[in-house]
Design a protein around this motif. Structure first.
Motif, PDB file in Angstrom:
ATOM      1  N   ALA A  65       0.848  -1.194   0.000  1.00 19.57           N
ATOM      2  CA  ALA A  65       0.000   0.000   0.000  1.00 19.57           C
ATOM      3  C   ALA A  65       0.885   1.246   0.000  1.00 19.57           C
ATOM      4  O   ALA A  65       0.482   2.308  -0.446  1.00 19.57           O
ATOM      5  N   ASP A  66       2.103   1.112   0.542  1.00 11.51           N
ATOM      6  CA  ASP A  66       3.069   2.212   0.488  1.00 11.51           C
ATOM      7  C   ASP A  66       4.438   1.645   0.109  1.00 11.51           C
ATOM      8  O   ASP A  66       5.411   1.768   0.864  1.00 11.51           O
ATOM      9  N   GLY A  67       4.478   1.015  -1.025  1.00 13.15           N
ATOM     10  CA  GLY A  67       5.753   0.524  -1.568  1.00 13.15           C
ATOM     11  C   GLY A  67       6.548  -0.355  -0.616  1.00 13.15           C
ATOM     12  O   GLY A  67       7.781  -0.371  -0.700  1.00 13.15           O
ATOM     13  N   GLY A  68       5.889  -1.067   0.300  1.00 11.67           N
ATOM     14  CA  GLY A  68       6.608  -1.965   1.202  1.00 11.67           C
ATOM     15  C   GLY A  68       6.849  -1.367   2.582  1.00 11.67           C
ATOM     16  O   GLY A  68       7.277  -2.066   3.501  1.00 11.67           O
ATOM     17  N   TYR A  69       6.572  -0.079   2.747  1.00 12.85           N
ATOM     18  CA  TYR A  69       6.722   0.555   4.063  1.00 12.85           C
ATOM     19  C   TYR A  69       5.487   0.296   4.937  1.00 12.85           C
ATOM     20  O   TYR A  69       5.356   0.843   6.019  1.00 12.85           O
ATOM     21  N   ASP A  70       4.595  -0.535   4.449  1.00 12.45           N
ATOM     22  CA  ASP A  70       3.445  -1.020   5.216  1.00 12.45           C
ATOM     23  C   ASP A  70       3.722  -2.503   5.466  1.00 12.45           C
ATOM     24  O   ASP A  70       3.520  -3.332   4.601  1.00 12.45           O
ATOM     25  N   ILE A  71       4.199  -2.808   6.662  1.00 14.28           N
ATOM     26  CA  ILE A  71       4.784  -4.127   6.914  1.00 14.28           C
ATOM     27  C   ILE A  71       3.871  -4.994   7.780  1.00 14.28           C
ATOM     28  O   ILE A  71       3.460  -4.594   8.869  1.00 14.28           O
ATOM     29  N   ALA A  72       3.601  -6.193   7.285  1.00 14.36           N
ATOM     30  CA  ALA A  72       2.720  -7.097   8.021  1.00 14.36           C
ATOM     31  C   ALA A  72       3.505  -7.978   8.986  1.00 14.36           C
ATOM     32  O   ALA A  72       2.948  -8.520   9.944  1.00 14.36           O
ATOM     33  N   ASP A  73       4.787  -8.169   8.721  1.00  8.67           N
ATOM     34  CA  ASP A  73       5.627  -8.968   9.617  1.00  8.67           C
ATOM     35  C   ASP A  73       7.061  -8.471   9.450  1.00  8.67           C
ATOM     36  O   ASP A  73       7.648  -8.634   8.375  1.00  8.67           O
ATOM     37  N   HIS A  74       7.588  -7.874  10.510  1.00 11.56           N
ATOM     38  CA  HIS A  74       8.914  -7.258  10.396  1.00 11.56           C
ATOM     39  C   HIS A  74      10.042  -8.273  10.360  1.00 11.56           C
ATOM     40  O   HIS A  74      11.195  -7.926  10.187  1.00 11.56           O
ATOM     41  N   ARG A  75       9.715  -9.543  10.584  1.00 13.98           N
ATOM     42  CA  ARG A  75      10.791 -10.537  10.669  1.00 13.98           C
ATOM     43  C   ARG A  75      10.611 -11.635   9.624  1.00 13.98           C
ATOM     44  O   ARG A  75      10.803 -12.816   9.893  1.00 13.98           O
ATOM     45  N   ASP A  76      10.221 -11.258   8.432  1.00  9.71           N
ATOM     46  CA  ASP A  76      10.077 -12.240   7.352  1.00  9.71           C
ATOM     47  C   ASP A  76      10.273 -11.527   6.011  1.00  9.71           C
ATOM     48  O   ASP A  76      10.448 -10.310   5.970  1.00  9.71           O
ATOM     49  N   VAL A  77      10.240 -12.315   4.935  1.00  9.41           N
ATOM     50  CA  VAL A  77      10.421 -11.774   3.590  1.00  9.41           C
ATOM     51  C   VAL A  77       9.094 -11.920   2.842  1.00  9.41           C
ATOM     52  O   VAL A  77       8.413 -12.944   2.976  1.00  9.41           O
ATOM     53  N   ASP A  78       8.744 -10.915   2.065  1.00  8.34           N
ATOM     54  CA  ASP A  78       7.534 -10.999   1.243  1.00  8.34           C
ATOM     55  C   ASP A  78       7.703 -12.156   0.252  1.00  8.34           C
ATOM     56  O   ASP A  78       8.702 -12.188  -0.473  1.00  8.34           O
ATOM     57  N   PRO A  79       6.756 -13.105   0.234  1.00 10.02           N
ATOM     58  CA  PRO A  79       6.927 -14.259  -0.666  1.00 10.02           C
ATOM     59  C   PRO A  79       7.138 -13.848  -2.121  1.00 10.02           C
ATOM     60  O   PRO A  79       7.807 -14.559  -2.872  1.00 10.02           O
ATOM     61  N   ARG A  80       6.617 -12.702  -2.535  1.00 16.77           N
ATOM     62  CA  ARG A  80       6.846 -12.278  -3.925  1.00 16.77           C
ATOM     63  C   ARG A  80       8.296 -11.859  -4.155  1.00 16.77           C
ATOM     64  O   ARG A  80       8.771 -11.811  -5.281  1.00 16.77           O
ATOM     65  N   LEU A  81       8.994 -11.540  -3.045  1.00 13.48           N
ATOM     66  CA  LEU A  81      10.382 -11.097  -3.190  1.00 13.48           C
ATOM     67  C   LEU A  81      11.377 -12.186  -2.795  1.00 13.48           C
ATOM     68  O   LEU A  81      12.581 -12.015  -2.962  1.00 13.48           O
ATOM     69  N   GLY A  82      10.863 -13.289  -2.237  1.00 14.99           N
ATOM     70  CA  GLY A  82      11.771 -14.390  -1.893  1.00 14.99           C
ATOM     71  C   GLY A  82      11.492 -14.975  -0.523  1.00 14.99           C
ATOM     72  O   GLY A  82      10.372 -14.907  -0.007  1.00 14.99           O
ATOM     73  N   THR A  83      12.552 -15.527   0.069  1.00 15.64           N
ATOM     74  CA  THR A  83      12.438 -16.220   1.349  1.00 15.64           C
ATOM     75  C   THR A  83      13.581 -15.760   2.249  1.00 15.64           C
ATOM     76  O   THR A  83      14.515 -15.083   1.793  1.00 15.64           O
ATOM     77  N   LEU A  84      13.520 -16.196   3.507  1.00 10.11           N
ATOM     78  CA  LEU A  84      14.630 -15.859   4.405  1.00 10.11           C
ATOM     79  C   LEU A  84      15.929 -16.506   3.919  1.00 10.11           C
ATOM     80  O   LEU A  84      17.009 -15.935   4.073  1.00 10.11           O
ATOM     81  N   ASP A  85      15.813 -17.693   3.305  1.00 13.86           N
ATOM     82  CA  ASP A  85      17.028 -18.318   2.754  1.00 13.86           C
ATOM     83  C   ASP A  85      17.626 -17.442   1.657  1.00 13.86           C
ATOM     84  O   ASP A  85      18.844 -17.292   1.555  1.00 13.86           O
ATOM     85  N   ASP A  86      16.754 -16.865   0.830  1.00 15.13           N
ATOM     86  CA  ASP A  86      17.261 -15.960  -0.220  1.00 15.13           C
ATOM     87  C   ASP A  86      17.974 -14.767   0.414  1.00 15.13           C
ATOM     88  O   ASP A  86      18.983 -14.276  -0.093  1.00 15.13           O
ATOM     89  N   PHE A  87      17.399 -14.301   1.534  1.00 11.53           N
ATOM     90  CA  PHE A  87      18.029 -13.162   2.206  1.00 11.53           C
ATOM     91  C   PHE A  87      19.423 -13.547   2.702  1.00 11.53           C
ATOM     92  O   PHE A  87      20.392 -12.802   2.520  1.00 11.53           O
ATOM     93  N   ASP A  88      19.505 -14.742   3.315  1.00  8.70           N
ATOM     94  CA  ASP A  88      20.812 -15.177   3.845  1.00  8.70           C
ATOM     95  C   ASP A  88      21.823 -15.327   2.711  1.00  8.70           C
ATOM     96  O   ASP A  88      23.000 -14.970   2.865  1.00  8.70           O
ATOM     97  N   GLU A  89      21.340 -15.856   1.605  1.00  7.33           N
ATOM     98  CA  GLU A  89      22.229 -16.032   0.454  1.00  7.33           C
ATOM     99  C   GLU A  89      22.733 -14.674  -0.042  1.00  7.33           C
ATOM    100  O   GLU A  89      23.910 -14.498  -0.359  1.00  7.33           O
TER     101      GLU A  89
END
Ligand code: NOJ
Length: 547
Positions: A65-89
């Motif tokens: 709703a605001d380019g991602g600055y509207d966060i539903a869970d501060h400790r996860d990755v948006d599935p459209r952008l990947g996963t926590l494993d992708d983040f670690d990589e």
């Protein structure tokens, strides 16, 4: 624990940080939206560019709703952008390339889809769940009026009424309810979020709307009164610390608490405040027992004028020094008109009106804009402290000012009743190749349309091309690394009118010509210049570095 290649605790003081707006950087899965794998695949571009760190705007679960600055869970990755494993990589690859990783922390609000807000809606007035946010009864005979005159930064009242009649506060979009920072659970949850990312190897944090967390929520809530002082940028209209929700003194206690978290890591995690406040107040956020740095938006907002720039640079350095912090400099980011366009808007131009005119009136000269932007960049990169570079500026990208209104995504467009076009023009996915469905952004399209002229700005078009903006950034960053020596700046005793000239450390000098006509170059060897220098002269809108 991931390996952090450099353990220098002061790495941030003069770092060049590259901002990635994840949705618009690189799209590995071809769905039109940039993602974490895309970033990982393109990190080599940042390493070759020569920056020290990458800062990622939010990639957390969000309905955008605001380019991602509207966060539903501060400790996860948006599935459209990947996963926590992708983040670690991605983090591992960044560190392998010698790049630090900075992530965005958005503590002022959540998405309305966050579990806490859903619980607050369900549990109703007076519930413990409502107390994590700012819910109030309305004014008027039947509670039909907003509780106060507080305004949303995006337009309209900052209050929205829910079905049971109460109102909740949102300083930004309706979908971004403000958290109540007087609540212990809110504080504890953000400490957990900081640890969550720091434990994954994140080196630093960019703190969104850092100046709005502490609010005067004592009853009855008070109006701002002076409606012109409700905007983020109008804080000079009220005595420091007296605004009911911006830049209150109590906010610093939160950052002192965070610093204790940062300092449990080695090297300590770093932070930079996004705080739209005047210099003297900005330094408070940057104190070493708080965040260490704060973005310098006064610099970003300064006109292309030698006296004004000299003044803002002098004041910024002095303010940072009082805090023991290093100064910061920024010319472009995901919230403002790109500087290669902004710097040549005729003085006094209302940027919103310019955007609404679809970039046609008043017309701007792209080549002049790029020339000025290159000069501004070399000036910025010569200043003591840390520079923040926004994706695409190394390509000289202009603002896409003529996006059709049908494609606009920024909530500002709707929330102002289609009066302000918003920030999408600087968020158009960046071009990597000169051909292809989205100029190499991804295998599919792009979530905002790219204009055909993006082809000529593509990385592939500029890579190895003498005189290109990309090669200028690369050369500047290489040289800067070699020349950096301490955080001192000494203005030249005498400079022609309209010319800025200063020395750094051992013989590194920077001269910028804003006078509108060519001037003699000071003596010395030209190491690099933003436009060719000829016959010992520096052309208008040109910066040179000399030894
Ligand atoms: C500042 C961010 O930079 C901007 O993009 C966002 O809309 C607001 N904070 C609200 O989170």
């Amino acid at each position: 624990m991931p390996d952090i290649s450099s353990r220098d605790p002061d790495w941030w003081r003069q770092a060049v940080v590259y901002q990635v707006y994840p949705r618009s950087f690189a799209d590995a899965d071809g769905d039109g939206l940039g993602d974490l794998k895309g970033i990982t695949q393109r990190l080599a571009h940042l390493a070759t560019l020569g920056v020290d760190a990458v800062w990622l705007s939010p990639f957390y679960p969000s309905e955008l709703a605001d380019g991602g600055y509207d966060i539903a869970d501060h400790r996860d990755v948006d599935p459209r952008l990947g996963t926590l494993d992708d983040f670690d990589e991605m983090t591992a690859e960044a560190h392998r390339l010698g790049l630090k990783v900075v992530v965005d922390i958005v503590p002022n609000h959540t998405s309305h889809r966050h579990d806490w807000f859903q619980e607050a809606l369900r549990d109703g007035p007076g519930s413990a769940a409502r107390d994590r946010y700012v819910f109030r009864a309305g004014g008027g005979t039947h509670g039909e009026l907003p509780p106060t005159d507080w305004q949303s930064v995006f337009g309209g009242s900052a209050w929205t009424r829910v079905a049971d009649g109460e109102w909740y506060l949102h300083l930004f979009a309706t979908e971004q309810p403000d958290l109540n920072w007087d609540h212990d659970e809110v504080r504890a949850d953000f400490r957990a979020t900081l640890r969550f990312w720091a434990d994954r190897g994140v080196d630093g944090f960019r703190v969104d709307v850092a100046h709005a967390l502490a609010k005067d929520l004592s009853e009855p809530l008070r109006d701002v009164g002076d409606l012109e002082a409700v905007g983020e940028l109008a804080l000079h209209r009220v005595p420091p610390g007296s605004h009911p929700y911006y830049d209150r003194d109590e906010v610093h206690e939160i950052y002192r608490d965070w610093r204790r978290v940062f300092d449990t890591y080695s090297p300590p995690r770093t932070a930079v405040a996004e705080a739209w406040v005047p210099h003297s107040r900005r330094a408070l956020y940057a104190r070493l027992d708080e965040l260490g740095q704060a973005f310098n938006f006064e610099y970003l907002q300064t006109a292309w004028d030698a006296d004004a720039l000299r003044q803002v640079i002098t004041e910024s350095l002095a303010a940072a020094q009082t805090a023991g912090a290093s100064a910061t400099w920024v010319l472009s980011n995901h919230d403002v008109v790109r500087h290669s366009s902004r710097l040549v808007l005729p003085p006094g131009t209302d940027e919103n009106a310019w955007l609404l005119s679809d970039g046609r009136a008043p017309s701007i000269d792209r080549a002049a804009g790029l020339r000025r932007a290159r000069a501004a960049t070399l000036l910025m990169l010569a200043l003591p402290g840390s520079s923040y570079v926004y994706q695409g500026e190394e390509l000289g990208l202009p603002e896409v000012a003529d996006l059709p209104t049908a494609v606009l995504q920024d909530p500002i467009w709707q929330q102002t009743g289609r009066v302000r076009k918003g920030r999408d023009g600087c968020r158009v996915p960046i071009p990597w190749t000169t051909t292809g469905p989205s100029y190499g952004f991804g295998a599919g399209g792009a979530w905002l349309p790219q204009p055909p002229e993006f082809a000529s700005y593509a990385v592939a078009a500029q890579d190895g091309t003498e005189g290109s903006t990309l090669e200028l950034y690369r050369a500047a960053l290489r040289l800067r690394r070699k020349l950096l020596d301490g955080e001192r700046l000494v203005w030249a005793d005498e400079s022609p009118e309209g010319v800025l000239q200063f020395a750094r450390g051992d013989g590194w000098r920077c001269v910028t010509n804003l006078s509108g006509r060519s001037v003699p170059l000071p003596p010395g060897e030209v190491l690099l210049s933003s436009a060719p220098t000829e016959d010992g002269r520096l052309g208008p809108d040109t910066t040179a570095w000399l030894a």
